[in-house]
Design an enzyme around this catalytic site. Structure first.
Site, PDB file in Angstrom:
ATOM      1  N   VAL A  52       3.482   7.756   1.523  1.00 32.15           N
ATOM      2  CA  VAL A  52       2.477   6.872   2.128  1.00 32.15           C
ATOM      3  C   VAL A  52       2.024   5.738   1.202  1.00 32.15           C
ATOM      4  CG1 VAL A  52       1.576   8.595   3.726  1.00 32.15           C
ATOM      5  CG2 VAL A  52       0.621   8.455   1.413  1.00 32.15           C
ATOM      6  N   TYR A  53       2.451   5.749  -0.052  1.00 30.31           N
ATOM      7  CA  TYR A  53       2.035   4.674  -0.951  1.00 30.31           C
ATOM      8  C   TYR A  53       2.646   3.355  -0.485  1.00 30.31           C
ATOM      9  CZ  TYR A  53       0.452   8.231  -4.335  1.00 30.31           C
ATOM     10  OH  TYR A  53      -0.179   9.276  -4.966  1.00 30.31           O
ATOM     11  N   GLY A  54       1.766   2.408  -0.170  1.00 26.23           N
ATOM     12  CA  GLY A  54       2.255   1.116   0.305  1.00 26.23           C
ATOM     13  C   GLY A  54       3.009   1.206   1.610  1.00 26.23           C
ATOM     14  N   GLY A  55       2.743   2.252   2.400  1.00 28.36           N
ATOM     15  CA  GLY A  55       3.461   2.420   3.660  1.00 28.36           C
ATOM     16  C   GLY A  55       4.949   2.654   3.462  1.00 28.36           C
TER      17      GLY A  55
END
Length: 335
Positions: A52-55
């Protein structure tokens, strides 16, 4: 940089882990790659990200960099759990989402295996046996080497360990909790469980969102400019006013004083204290710029003496909640 075993596993990792939450958000791809290069040049090989980091951008940026490196020289960790889409099964620790999540992470990372695959948060809606049997299958299939968790309560970690042991499934070897000089709640239960069960601790936010870098001084009434306390708020720490008390300033005062005495920056001292705490394998450092990373890397290659460790530890000591305070008085305790 020294290397340590991750918990009771045979996996050795650098004593500092590079977190990549800034990649694709606070650091563009070129800067992110320079940060990775610098970390490896300094002897680091342990890199942590999440789907989920930065999508997903963090994994993609790391994957493009990784494609030009010798894969087996590096230890790549990622996490799953939080929502990656709008569909009903785009989050959680159920079998459908785990399998979809690992395949997506492998594609973004451009690799055929993940060294450490971690559950980002405990899933109370899914049978633990479903989660653990699926993760065990990923290890057996060769897509994952080791398993871990982040943000688990002590009972959740212990139950996970016990179920895996009973079933003969792959054990968790890492716990990724919030832990730093100020946020020390994990010392009550998560640290003892981890040490007892051979789980290596890899703390996130060792700088407490930048608080322990030396930018914050007693008497301030708001956050300095160019810090993560945007609008005097932090995503996981809340409002500035609710986060600041006499204990916070006592830790800050002690940190700055010790840093001046030992000739290292406050950030390096804060990291070094954490690196020398029982059960800790490797704090996860994060950076937006090279100078921030260089400062953090300066925590390696030296040690705090007992006096400095005791001073820092005492400054942030927390009252023992029940039953820990009661049990501390028991005559039947091992040192």
């Amino acid at each position: 940089m020294e290397h340590r075993y991750l918990g009771a596993s045979g996996l050795r990792v650098s004593e500092l882990c590079l977190g990549t939450m800034t990649f694709g958000k606070e650091a563009d791809e070129a800067t992110s790659h320079r940060l990775l290069d610098r970390f490896v040049e300094a002897g680091g090989d342990f890199i942590d990200t999440a789907d989920v980091y930065g999508g997903g951008a963090s994994e993609e940026i790391l994957g493009r960099w990784l494609s030009f490196r010798r894969r087996d020289d590096l230890v790549i960790a990622t996490k799953f759990f939080w929502s990656t889409g709008a569909a009903a099964n785009d989050h959680g620790a159920g079998r459908k989402h785990i399998i979809a999540a690992v395949e997506a992470s492998l594609r973004r990372l451009r690799t055929d295996y993940i060294d450490l695959y971690q559950v980002h948060c405990f899933d109370e809606t899914t049978p633990l046996e479903e989660t653990l049997s699926t993760l065990d299958g990923l290890v057996r299939a060769g897509k994952v080497r080791h398993l871990g968790a982040s943000n688990y309560a002590s009972w959740q970690l212990q139950k996970t360990i016990d179920v895996a042991r009973h079933r003969g499934w792959e054990p968790f070897v890492a716990l990724q909790p919030l832990y730093n000089l100020i946020d020390r709640e994990v010392e009550f239960e998560q640290v003892p469980v981890s040490r007892n069960e051979g789980v290596g601790i890899i703390p996130w936010s060792p700088m407490r969102g930048g608080w322990l870098t030396g930018k914050y001084r007693r008497g301030m009434t708001s956050a300095p400019a160019d810090t993560r306390w945007e609008g005097n708020k932090q995503p996981w720490l809340g409002d500035w006013q609710k986060s600041v008390d006499e204990r916070t300033w006592s830790v800050t005062d002690a940190l700055i004083a010790v840093a001046e005495e030992v000739g290292h920056s406050p950030a390096q001292v804060a990291l070094r204290w954490l690196m020398q705490r029982p059960g800790v394998t490797a704090p996860i450092i994060g950076a937006r710029k090279l100078d921030q990373l260089d400062d953090n890397l300066g925590a390696a290659g030296w040690s705090l003496d007992d006096k400095s460790m005791e001073r820092l530890t005492a400054a942030g000591e927390m009252p023992l909640p029940y039953p820990h305070g009661y049990l501390a008085g028991s005559p039947r305790r091992r040192a």
